[in-house]
Structures are given as C-alpha cells and as structure tokens.
Design an enzyme around this catalytic site. Structure first.
Site, PDB file in Angstrom:
ATOM      1  CE  LYS A 146      -2.949  -2.144   3.453  1.00 28.15           C
ATOM      2  NZ  LYS A 146      -3.353  -1.976   4.878  1.00 28.15           N
ATOM      3  N   GLY A 147       2.120   1.102   0.358  1.00 30.66           N
ATOM      4  CA  GLY A 147       2.982   2.271   0.601  1.00 30.66           C
ATOM      5  C   GLY A 147       3.048   3.262  -0.541  1.00 30.66           C
ATOM      6  CE  LYS A 173      15.393   3.071   4.905  1.00 29.21           C
ATOM      7  NZ  LYS A 173      14.788   2.244   5.982  1.00 29.21           N
ATOM      8  CG  ASP A 218       3.043   0.905   7.134  1.00 32.88           C
ATOM      9  OD1 ASP A 218       3.898   0.741   6.235  1.00 32.88           O
ATOM     10  OD2 ASP A 218       2.643  -0.020   7.871  1.00 32.88           O
ATOM     11  CG  PHE A 223      11.217   2.600  10.025  1.00 27.58           C
ATOM     12  CD1 PHE A 223      11.349   1.473   9.218  1.00 27.58           C
ATOM     13  CD2 PHE A 223       9.944   3.053  10.330  1.00 27.58           C
ATOM     14  CE1 PHE A 223      10.224   0.802   8.751  1.00 27.58           C
ATOM     15  CE2 PHE A 223       8.814   2.387   9.869  1.00 27.58           C
ATOM     16  CZ  PHE A 223       8.960   1.257   9.075  1.00 27.58           C
ATOM     17  CB  VAL A 224      11.468   7.397   6.267  1.00 21.91           C
ATOM     18  CG1 VAL A 224      12.898   7.885   6.475  1.00 21.91           C
ATOM     19  CG2 VAL A 224      11.416   6.429   5.083  1.00 21.91           C
ATOM     20  CG  ASP A 245      14.958  -1.264   3.328  1.00 22.78           C
ATOM     21  OD1 ASP A 245      15.910  -0.524   3.596  1.00 22.78           O
ATOM     22  OD2 ASP A 245      14.466  -2.045   4.152  1.00 22.78           O
ATOM     23  CD  GLU A 253       8.282  -0.650  -3.493  1.00 24.51           C
ATOM     24  OE1 GLU A 253       7.108  -0.285  -3.319  1.00 24.51           O
ATOM     25  OE2 GLU A 253       8.750  -1.704  -3.021  1.00 24.51           O
TER      26      GLU A 253
HETATM   27  P1  5GP Z   1      12.630  -4.296   0.682  1.00 22.54           P
HETATM   28  O1  5GP Z   1      11.995  -5.567   0.225  1.00 22.54           O
HETATM   29  O2  5GP Z   1      13.320  -3.507  -0.398  1.00 22.54           O
HETATM   30  O3  5GP Z   1      13.485  -4.492   1.885  1.00 22.54           O
HETATM   31  O4  5GP Z   1      11.488  -3.441   1.298  1.00 22.54           O
HETATM   32  C1  5GP Z   1      10.693  -2.693   0.566  1.00 22.54           C
HETATM   33  C2  5GP Z   1       9.455  -2.372   1.374  1.00 22.54           C
HETATM   34  O5  5GP Z   1       9.722  -2.312   2.768  1.00 22.54           O
HETATM   35  C3  5GP Z   1       8.979  -1.010   1.001  1.00 22.54           C
HETATM   36  O6  5GP Z   1       8.119  -1.063  -0.082  1.00 22.54           O
HETATM   37  C4  5GP Z   1       8.316  -0.550   2.284  1.00 22.54           C
HETATM   38  O7  5GP Z   1       6.992  -1.016   2.295  1.00 22.54           O
HETATM   39  C5  5GP Z   1       9.091  -1.231   3.380  1.00 22.54           C
HETATM   40  N1  5GP Z   1      10.143  -0.342   3.941  1.00 22.54           N
HETATM   41  C6  5GP Z   1      11.475  -0.391   3.781  1.00 22.54           C
HETATM   42  N2  5GP Z   1      12.112   0.597   4.443  1.00 22.54           N
HETATM   43  C7  5GP Z   1      11.134   1.312   5.043  1.00 22.54           C
HETATM   44  C8  5GP Z   1      11.141   2.495   5.868  1.00 22.54           C
HETATM   45  O8  5GP Z   1      12.146   3.132   6.182  1.00 22.54           O
HETATM   46  N3  5GP Z   1       9.924   2.916   6.277  1.00 22.54           N
HETATM   47  C9  5GP Z   1       8.759   2.283   5.965  1.00 22.54           C
HETATM   48  N4  5GP Z   1       7.642   2.797   6.438  1.00 22.54           N
HETATM   49  N5  5GP Z   1       8.716   1.182   5.184  1.00 22.54           N
HETATM   50  C10 5GP Z   1       9.891   0.712   4.732  1.00 22.54           C
HETATM   51 MG    MG Z   2       6.250  -1.101  -0.401  1.00 22.23          MG
END
Ligand code: 5GP
Ligand code: MG
Length: 180
Positions: free
Chosen positions: A42-43, A129, A159, A152-153, A101, A97
């Site tokens: 949902k982000g 990130k 969220d 963490f943002v 991360d 997206e």
């Molecule tokens: P990844 O699979 O790249 O580790 O994570 C991606 C997802 O993790 C993002 O789409 C998001 O939903 C969540 N995420 C990663 N870092 C953050 C952060 O700093 N804050 C928040 N709220 N969600 C994050």
């Molecule tokens: Mg996401």
C-alpha cells in the site's frame, strides 16, 4: 502523529518538485509506449497518485501487493497478496514503488513479472536506501526520487504498523516510538 517525528526529511514542496522532474523524464521515456504502470501497495498510493498525473502519456494503471515487513523489520521473505488485472505480455511495464530497501520485495516482483514476457520492465522508486541492500540482489531501480539514510521513515504513504501513511511529508520516526 507529528510529535512522533524526529525530523522532516522531505517536505511536501521537495516531494512535488522532484515528482515533476521525474514526470518529465518518464513522459519522454514512455511516449508512444502505452505503458502499464504498476503500483506496489500500500505504501506507494500517495506517490502513485501524484506521479501518474505527471506522466503525460496514455497508460494503464494496475496494482500488486508484496510485503516483507513487520513493524520496522524486513522479514527478508516477500509474499504476494493480490493479482494484476492486466495481461503484460508484450507490454512496457513501469513499476512504481515507495522505497527500495533490501531490494527483496522488488526482486521478487521483478522475477515474477519477467516470466510473463513483457516488452520491458523498469522501476521508479520514490526513495532508495542503498545502505540496506541485500548484497545478493543485483536489480537496481532505473529512477530514484531521493536517496535516504539508514533510518526508518514514515509518511506520504509509508507506514509504521499501518499508521502515519497520511502525513503529507516524509519524516524519520523517533526510535522510542517503535521501542514502546
Ligand atoms: P525491501 O523488500 O526492499 O526491503 O522493502 C521494501 C518495502 O519495505 C517497502 O516497499 C516498504 O513497504 C518497506 N520499507 C522499507 N524501508 C522502510 C522504511 O524506512 N519505512 C517504511 N515505512 N517502510 C519501509
Ligand atoms: Mg512497499
């Protein structure tokens, strides 16, 4: 809500200025290509709504759910929830997206979509990130709104346990909030 934010990282103005810039780039990139613009729920919802209006070419909208997060921790394992409605074979796919991360979620989504023989798949992420990237993942976003530090943002769609998505800016959450 506001009092849980340690620092405003990106203001509404900064977000809108960058989205207009990305819009010019993506409008040129996708002219004549009728792309399917896939949002990762949902982000992405707030970014998606602003971004799609700056991509000034005919396109279709679609959404997927991929999640790997619980609280502030990536579980490292991505899972789908929700299927795409559009057939992407032979089509240009643009994934939007919120934040790239570890890269686990998008890597998973990319590998899934590529099997459906699209003409292309590219990724535009609002935030990146890089400090947190899974070293095994070579996939990179094609366009990045902003690089962010290893914090963490929340806000602007992002969220913490489903809260803060409606903050109009992106802020760093106070660590004591998730220590509670
Ligand atoms: P990844 O699979 O790249 O580790 O994570 C991606 C997802 O993790 C993002 O789409 C998001 O939903 C969540 N995420 C990663 N870092 C953050 C952060 O700093 N804050 C928040 N709220 N969600 C994050
Ligand atoms: Mg996401």
């Amino acid at each position: 809500m506001e009092r849980d934010i340690a620092e405003v990282l990106l203001s509404q103005e900064q977000l809108q200025t960058r989205i207009r810039e990305l819009g010019e780039i993506l409008t040129a990139e996708y002219a004549g290509k009728n792309p399917i613009v896939v949002g990762v729920l949902k982000g992405v919802v707030i970014f998606y709504a602003d971004m799609i209006r700056q991509i000034k070419v005919p396109c279709q909208m679609d959404f997927m759910r991929v999640s790997s997060y619980q609280g502030t921790q990536s579980t490292g394992k991505a899972v789908f929830g929700g299927k795409m409605s559009e057939n992407i074979e032979g089509r240009h796919v643009l994934i939007l997206e919120d934040i790239f991360d570890t890269g686990n979620s998008l890597n998973f989504l990319y590998n899934h979509l590529i099997q459906k023989n699209p003409a292309s798949i590219k990724i535009c992420t609002l935030l990146d990130k890089p400090s947190r990237r899974n070293p095994e993942i070579t996939l990179k976003p094609d366009w990045v709104g902003f690089e962010v530090p290893n914090a963490f943002v929340v806000g602007y769609g992002l969220d913490y346990n489903e809260a803060y998505r409606n903050l109009p800016y992106i802020g760093i959450l106070k660590p004591e909030v998730y220590a509670e």
